[in-house]
Structures are given as structure tokens and as C-alpha cells.
Design an enzyme around this catalytic site. Sequence first.
Site, PDB file in Angstrom:
ATOM      1  CD  GLU A  41    -101.091  60.586   5.846  1.00  0.00           C
ATOM      2  OE1 GLU A  41     -99.951  60.131   5.974  1.00  0.00           O
ATOM      3  OE2 GLU A  41    -101.388  61.770   6.072  1.00  0.00           O
ATOM      4  CB  CYS A  75    -109.194  61.683  12.522  1.00  0.00           C
ATOM      5  SG  CYS A  75    -109.024  63.161  11.534  1.00  0.00           S
ATOM      6  CB  CYS A  91    -108.005  69.634   0.588  1.00  0.00           C
ATOM      7  SG  CYS A  91    -109.370  70.657   1.191  1.00  0.00           S
ATOM      8  CB  CYS A  94    -106.667  76.250   4.882  1.00  0.00           C
ATOM      9  SG  CYS A  94    -108.456  76.095   4.775  1.00  0.00           S
ATOM     10  CB  CYS A 126    -104.359  72.966   6.034  1.00  0.00           C
ATOM     11  SG  CYS A 126    -104.852  71.231   6.054  1.00  0.00           S
ATOM     12  CB  CYS A 178    -105.786  69.136  13.575  1.00  0.00           C
ATOM     13  SG  CYS A 178    -107.000  68.527  14.679  1.00  0.00           S
TER      14      CYS A 178
HETATM   15  N1  SAH Z   1    -111.659  70.666   5.760  1.00  0.00           N
HETATM   16  C1  SAH Z   1    -112.275  70.534   7.028  1.00  0.00           C
HETATM   17  C2  SAH Z   1    -111.758  69.400   7.894  1.00  0.00           C
HETATM   18  C3  SAH Z   1    -110.278  69.164   7.955  1.00  0.00           C
HETATM   19  S1  SAH Z   1    -109.232  69.909   9.099  1.00  0.00           S
HETATM   20  C4  SAH Z   1    -112.198  71.845   7.792  1.00  0.00           C
HETATM   21  O1  SAH Z   1    -111.549  72.775   7.334  1.00  0.00           O
HETATM   22  O2  SAH Z   1    -112.850  71.966   8.815  1.00  0.00           O
HETATM   23  C5  SAH Z   1    -109.870  69.796  10.701  1.00  0.00           C
HETATM   24  C6  SAH Z   1    -109.462  71.014  11.562  1.00  0.00           C
HETATM   25  O3  SAH Z   1    -108.032  71.107  11.690  1.00  0.00           O
HETATM   26  C7  SAH Z   1    -109.896  72.333  10.942  1.00  0.00           C
HETATM   27  O4  SAH Z   1    -110.488  73.137  11.919  1.00  0.00           O
HETATM   28  C8  SAH Z   1    -108.592  72.973  10.483  1.00  0.00           C
HETATM   29  O5  SAH Z   1    -108.691  74.370  10.477  1.00  0.00           O
HETATM   30  C9  SAH Z   1    -107.628  72.449  11.498  1.00  0.00           C
HETATM   31  N2  SAH Z   1    -106.216  72.465  11.074  1.00  0.00           N
HETATM   32  C10 SAH Z   1    -105.727  72.435   9.822  1.00  0.00           C
HETATM   33  N3  SAH Z   1    -104.371  72.431   9.842  1.00  0.00           N
HETATM   34  C11 SAH Z   1    -104.006  72.435  11.142  1.00  0.00           C
HETATM   35  C12 SAH Z   1    -102.768  72.402  11.820  1.00  0.00           C
HETATM   36  N4  SAH Z   1    -101.627  72.303  11.156  1.00  0.00           N
HETATM   37  N5  SAH Z   1    -102.772  72.419  13.165  1.00  0.00           N
HETATM   38  C13 SAH Z   1    -103.933  72.437  13.856  1.00  0.00           C
HETATM   39  N6  SAH Z   1    -105.143  72.444  13.273  1.00  0.00           N
HETATM   40  C14 SAH Z   1    -105.181  72.456  11.940  1.00  0.00           C
END
Ligand code: SAH
Length: 349
Positions: A97, A110, A117, A121, A124, A338
Site C-alpha cells: 500500500e 507515503c 515487516c 512493534c 502497528c 500511520c
Molecule cells: N518502520 C518505520 C516506518 C513505518 S511507521 C518506523 O518504525 O519508523 C511510521 C511511523 O508511524 C512510526 O513512527 C511508527 O511508530 C508510527 N506508527 C505505527 N503504527 C501507528 C499507529 N497505529 N498510529 C500512529 N502511528 C503509528
Amino acid sequence: MLQNSDKFIIKGKDLLELQDWCSKKGHPKFRAQQLFEWMYFHGESNPKLMSNLSQSLINDLQADCVLQTLEIEKVSSSENEATNKYLFRTADNHFIETVSMVEVNRHTVCISSQIGCSVDCDFCATATMGIIRNLNTGEIVDQLNYIREKVETSITNIVFMGMGEPFLNYERVLKSADIFHNPKGFGLGAHRITISTAGILPKIKKFYEEDRKYKLAISLNASNDETRSEIMPVNNKWPISELVAIGRSHAHRNRKVMFEYVLLAGVNDSLDNAHELSSLLRGVDCKLNIIPYNETDGKYRRPDNDAIESFLAILSARQKGYRVMVRWSKGQDIDAGCGQLAVKQEPHE
Ligand code: SAH
């Protein structure tokens, strides 16, 4: 429909690789530059339309090369239609996506760097997919090619914040960023390209050692190691102190790091957390980007507005050099915010 083939994936190759390929095939070196411009500056994927190439080069491209790596499967538009989410199918039948967000003077795309991944986390959505594979450079570049063609507003910013951990696909991500930056490619300024990492320290070091000019964002997401390890297992390897230290040591030369902090209700949003975070970043010339959590199907919740405001008030009041911003994600109604990117169910054939 795209086919998985043994052909050479020429899309995503840089100038040196194109020169190499041209010389192997017996074409003059200058053809590589022309090809580069066709693929990236013009976004052309049909060799027959590359009007200044020789017929023999066009024949070779048609016979031996892949020039299109993605096919569009679905577009979802948010209610205000300024945010659109694109679901692409790869040649080996996976899905990724990409999100396009148009604002008054800005069009941010984006992009994804991996299918799924592995960083895991806890909050996420992408993590639920596990890792399928790295995207190749062509697949990274084609996300932008497609959106540039479909969306009228010119692309002004690119963020590697879609699916995947860019620094676990370091070489390809940087190669595609170089193509985005190249004036004969997509021509975007280096400061308009942001790479966001969960904190893969050896690659952050490499990024600085190579003197890369792109913007770096590090997902901190907690104010102490105990909480960060709970929500981001990667913290067991590379803890907060090391991430802040590297940000601090590269604060000079207009290359400030941005720390991201996803606000999760009852997890990292207390006033104590705000004070702790403020102490951590005191004197670090950086940006702090607070991202109120976008809810997914999981257990985490977004704090209410009062809690968000109180958290921010502490950080802003005690501001000591760093700059605080809040990122209200766009397109949550279409799961394009995000961390909401995950291909929930792979569409049927
Ligand atoms: N893997 C990379 C980039 C992807 S996520 C990273 O971790 O930086 C981009 C940002 O979105 C990251 O800061 C992550 O912590 C945040 N993020 C992930 N899930 C989210 C969510 N459900 N709501 C808001 N931010 C989120």
C-alpha cells in the site's frame, strides 16, 4: 496481469547499472542516460514510446527486461478525497500500500519499503503480516511513478513511512531515494525525502557515515526503556539512550533528526512520561513529532484530546532546544493513517 518472470528488472536500476547493462548488450553508453530519463523523469514503461532510443535497444528492452513492477488493484479515497490509498499487486502476487496526501501547498506520498515487516512493534498493523520480503528498487520507484501519473498535484514530499522497516532494506531504499532526488529522475530536494526507522542503529550510523542528505526520523515511542521494550522489541538491541545519543551527535549542519512518538493511551501518555521525554531530549537540537495513535484492530487506544493537550503542554512549556509538532494522521477512515497499513485480506484472483 503482471507475470513473475526471469527477465532482468531494469526498473529501479541506477545510471551505473544501466551503463553496465547497455555495454553488455552492445549499446553505446549514452543510451543509459536516455533510458534513465525515460523511466524516472518521464515515468514511461513502454519501450516503444521511448522515442529517441535505437530500435535495437527497444527490441532488447522488450525481449529481456521488466519495466513495470506493480499493477494497481484498488484505490480507496478518504471522505475529503485529498487522501488516497493505493493497493498494488506485485508480479509474485503480493500486495503493498501507498498513501497520497494532498494539502494546500503540499503533496506527500507515503511509500512502502517491504512487504510486511519483521520489527514487530506491538501497536502497528503492518506487524501482523510478518515479513514476506523486501521490495526491489523498481517496486519502490513504481509506487511514485504511478501516483505522479494519476494525481494532478505535483509530488512535493516523500516519506518512507508505509509498510516495512526501510533500514532493513537499506541499499534499495537509499538507491530509490537517490533516484527520487536525481534532477533527471524525480527531481525532489533531499530535504523533501524522509526515511523513518524503528531504530536500526548500525544502519543509522551507516546513513551518517555515508553523509546522506535525506531527512531521518527515528521512532522513539516511549520515554523509558521498560515501556519501549514492551511495545518495540527492537529496543532490547538498541535502547533509547543510544538513539538519542546519535541524534544529539548529528544535530549540527542542518541535519536535525526527527524523533517520532506515537501517543498510546495508558501506555506512554502520562504526565510523568512527558517530563521524562522532555528530560531525554533537553539540549538535543531535534524535532519531536507527536503522533496520536490511529486505532487498528488491536488493544491500543488513542488518548482523548485533553490527555494529548496536557502531554503537549509539558513538552512545549519545557522546550529546551527541540521543536514539537503534532501529526494528526490523514485518511483514518480508509485505514491510511500511520501504522494502519496492512493488507488485511489478500484479494482474490
Ligand atoms: N518502520 C518505520 C516506518 C513505518 S511507521 C518506523 O518504525 O519508523 C511510521 C511511523 O508511524 C512510526 O513512527 C511508527 O511508530 C508510527 N506508527 C505505527 N503504527 C501507528 C499507529 N497505529 N498510529 C500512529 N502511528 C503509528
